[in-house]
Every structure is written in C-alpha cells, then in structure tokens.
Design a protein around this motif. Structure first.
Motif, PDB file in Angstrom:
ATOM      1  N   GLY A 186      37.631  39.042  37.298  1.00 35.10           N
ATOM      2  CA  GLY A 186      37.028  40.211  36.662  1.00 35.10           C
ATOM      3  C   GLY A 186      36.387  39.879  35.328  1.00 35.10           C
ATOM      4  O   GLY A 186      35.321  40.402  34.995  1.00 35.10           O
ATOM      5  N   ASP A 187      37.022  38.994  34.573  1.00 36.87           N
ATOM      6  CA  ASP A 187      36.467  38.578  33.280  1.00 36.87           C
ATOM      7  C   ASP A 187      35.131  37.859  33.482  1.00 36.87           C
ATOM      8  O   ASP A 187      34.162  38.104  32.757  1.00 36.87           O
ATOM      9  N   VAL A 188      35.086  36.988  34.475  1.00 35.25           N
ATOM     10  CA  VAL A 188      33.869  36.224  34.764  1.00 35.25           C
ATOM     11  C   VAL A 188      32.760  37.161  35.221  1.00 35.25           C
ATOM     12  O   VAL A 188      31.611  37.073  34.767  1.00 35.25           O
ATOM     13  N   LYS A 189      33.092  38.083  36.119  1.00 38.46           N
ATOM     14  CA  LYS A 189      32.088  39.023  36.627  1.00 38.46           C
ATOM     15  C   LYS A 189      31.605  39.967  35.528  1.00 38.46           C
ATOM     16  O   LYS A 189      30.424  40.294  35.460  1.00 38.46           O
ATOM     17  N   LEU A 190      32.520  40.395  34.654  1.00 40.78           N
ATOM     18  CA  LEU A 190      32.123  41.248  33.532  1.00 40.78           C
ATOM     19  C   LEU A 190      31.131  40.521  32.641  1.00 40.78           C
ATOM     20  O   LEU A 190      30.107  41.084  32.238  1.00 40.78           O
ATOM     21  N   PHE A 191      31.421  39.272  32.343  1.00 40.01           N
ATOM     22  CA  PHE A 191      30.515  38.512  31.484  1.00 40.01           C
ATOM     23  C   PHE A 191      29.149  38.356  32.149  1.00 40.01           C
ATOM     24  O   PHE A 191      28.114  38.513  31.498  1.00 40.01           O
ATOM     25  N   ALA A 192      29.137  38.043  33.434  1.00 40.22           N
ATOM     26  CA  ALA A 192      27.870  37.879  34.146  1.00 40.22           C
ATOM     27  C   ALA A 192      27.068  39.177  34.112  1.00 40.22           C
ATOM     28  O   ALA A 192      25.855  39.163  33.867  1.00 40.22           O
ATOM     29  N   ALA A 193      27.736  40.307  34.334  1.00 43.05           N
ATOM     30  CA  ALA A 193      27.049  41.594  34.295  1.00 43.05           C
ATOM     31  C   ALA A 193      26.474  41.853  32.903  1.00 43.05           C
ATOM     32  O   ALA A 193      25.324  42.278  32.753  1.00 43.05           O
ATOM     33  N   GLY A 194      27.265  41.584  31.873  1.00 43.35           N
ATOM     34  CA  GLY A 194      26.781  41.781  30.512  1.00 43.35           C
ATOM     35  C   GLY A 194      25.655  40.834  30.145  1.00 43.35           C
ATOM     36  O   GLY A 194      24.742  41.183  29.399  1.00 43.35           O
ATOM     37  N   ALA A 195      25.696  39.627  30.706  1.00 40.96           N
ATOM     38  CA  ALA A 195      24.642  38.645  30.425  1.00 40.96           C
ATOM     39  C   ALA A 195      23.308  39.068  31.018  1.00 40.96           C
ATOM     40  O   ALA A 195      22.255  38.617  30.555  1.00 40.96           O
ATOM     41  N   ALA A 196      23.331  39.944  32.020  1.00 42.30           N
ATOM     42  CA  ALA A 196      22.074  40.475  32.560  1.00 42.30           C
ATOM     43  C   ALA A 196      21.308  41.235  31.482  1.00 42.30           C
ATOM     44  O   ALA A 196      20.088  41.302  31.510  1.00 42.30           O
ATOM     45  N   TRP A 197      21.990  41.784  30.535  1.00 40.24           N
ATOM     46  CA  TRP A 197      21.361  42.520  29.439  1.00 40.24           C
ATOM     47  C   TRP A 197      20.727  41.571  28.417  1.00 40.24           C
ATOM     48  O   TRP A 197      19.860  41.971  27.644  1.00 40.24           O
ATOM     49  N   LEU A 198      21.195  40.316  28.389  1.00 40.08           N
ATOM     50  CA  LEU A 198      20.818  39.397  27.317  1.00 40.08           C
ATOM     51  C   LEU A 198      19.843  38.305  27.724  1.00 40.08           C
ATOM     52  O   LEU A 198      19.227  37.689  26.862  1.00 40.08           O
ATOM     53  N   GLY A 199      19.762  38.009  29.007  1.00 40.86           N
ATOM     54  CA  GLY A 199      18.936  36.890  29.450  1.00 40.86           C
ATOM     55  C   GLY A 199      19.690  35.583  29.309  1.00 40.86           C
ATOM     56  O   GLY A 199      20.811  35.542  28.792  1.00 40.86           O
ATOM     57  N   PRO A 200      19.080  34.487  29.762  1.00 40.06           N
ATOM     58  CA  PRO A 200      19.797  33.210  29.778  1.00 40.06           C
ATOM     59  C   PRO A 200      20.168  32.675  28.396  1.00 40.06           C
ATOM     60  O   PRO A 200      21.289  32.185  28.198  1.00 40.06           O
ATOM     61  N   THR A 201      19.276  32.753  27.435  1.00 37.31           N
ATOM     62  CA  THR A 201      19.588  32.259  26.089  1.00 37.31           C
ATOM     63  C   THR A 201      20.681  33.097  25.445  1.00 37.31           C
ATOM     64  O   THR A 201      21.613  32.567  24.836  1.00 37.31           O
TER      65      THR A 201
END
Length: 178
Positions: free
Chosen positions: A86-101
């Motif tokens: 869940g922690d990994v998936k949460l981070f991935a979902a949040g990273a969609a807001w930020l882009g790769p950098t």
C-alpha cells in the motif's frame, strides 16, 4: 508539472485533492496499517486527470511517467519486505501528480522522513536508550542489524506518513533538493 498552492482555481483544486488523498491514506494507515486500493486508484486517476487538463496528452504522459518512476523507486523495498504494498502504491499514485523528476525528489524526501519517523517510532515502542544502543552498535557492526528481532517487535510502522511528507514536500517546493 508542479502543484501550485496559490493562484488560479484549477491548481488550487488540484492541490487540495492531493492533500485530501494523502491525509486520508495517513489516517487509514495509522488506524488499520492498510491503505485501501480504492484510495490509491482514485489518487492515481485524479493525478493523471489533472495532468491531462493542465497539459493535454503530453501532461498525461508526464503523469504516467511519474507514476511509473514512483513505483519503480520503491518496488525493490516491497520485494525485500521492507515496505508494504500500500505504501508503494500510494507513492506511485502521488508521483503521478509530480512527474518523473518530482517523483525522484519526493522519494528522497520520503526516505529522509522515513528514517526520522523510524527512529521516533522505535524510540516510542522500545525506549530511547535501547534504540540508541542498537543504532550505535549497528553502525559499528552492521551485521548485528541483520539479526532477527524478537517477535514482539514485529509491528509495522505506518510508512504512509513518510510517503505523504515526501510527496507533499516535492509538490509544494519543487526543486528543493536539486
């Protein structure tokens, strides 16, 4: 793309939506030590949706790239059973807001936050003296840190707090670590 916490209405709605997703995940993780998949899906879809609204197809690609990078950064830690899925998936979902950098930047902030939170969590659960003793001896003799801990210590820390700190920090202060 960075999240604006002031100015036009759409970026403000975007920022509030991200904060609501992250706060909800933190509360759920604190209460149940689980982050619901539905919340993660909503967070990821909202991140990609806002990116499409902001930047068209290019923005969507940027968001999916951020999600992918966010997943790949933390996936090895899940595979090694150091983090929950869940922690990994949460981070991935949040990273969609930020882009790769932004995902890389958020991961660095989350790692630092996680280290601090881990020390505080251990000190609260096992006492400051024992935590510092184990840390000092672990630095001097790293093999000692690989020894299994007593089963009474088998409690997971709510790492969503660190993930949320990293994501929110990178969203609010883009370029903080560059």
């Amino acid at each position: 793309m960075s999240i604006a916490f002031g100015g036009a209405l759409l970026p403000q709605v975007e920022a509030v939506t991200l904060v609501v997703v992250l706060l909800t995940a933190c509360v759920m993780d604190l209460r149940t030590r689980r982050i619901p998949n539905g919340l993660v899906v909503v967070g990821a879809l909202a991140g990609v949706g806002f990116a499409l609204l902001d930047g068209g197809l290019g923005g969507g690609v940027h968001a999916v790239a951020g999600l992918t990078v966010g997943l790949l950064v933390w996936l090895p830690f899940w595979l090694l059973r150091m983090l929950g899925g869940g922690d990994v998936k949460l981070f991935a979902a949040g990273a969609a807001w930020l882009g790769p950098t932004g995902a890389i930047e958020a991961a660095m902030i989350a790692g630092l936050s996680g280290g601090i939170l881990s020390l505080l969590y251990l000190a609260q659960r096992h006492g400051l003296r024992h935590t510092l003793f184990r840390l000092v001896h672990g630095v001097q003799h790293p093999a000692l840190l690989r020894e299994p801990t007593p089963s009474a210590w088998d409690h997971r820390m709510p790492y969503a707090l660190a993930m949320a700190a990293g994501l929110a920090g990178a969203a609010h202060w883009p370029g903080l670590i560059r």
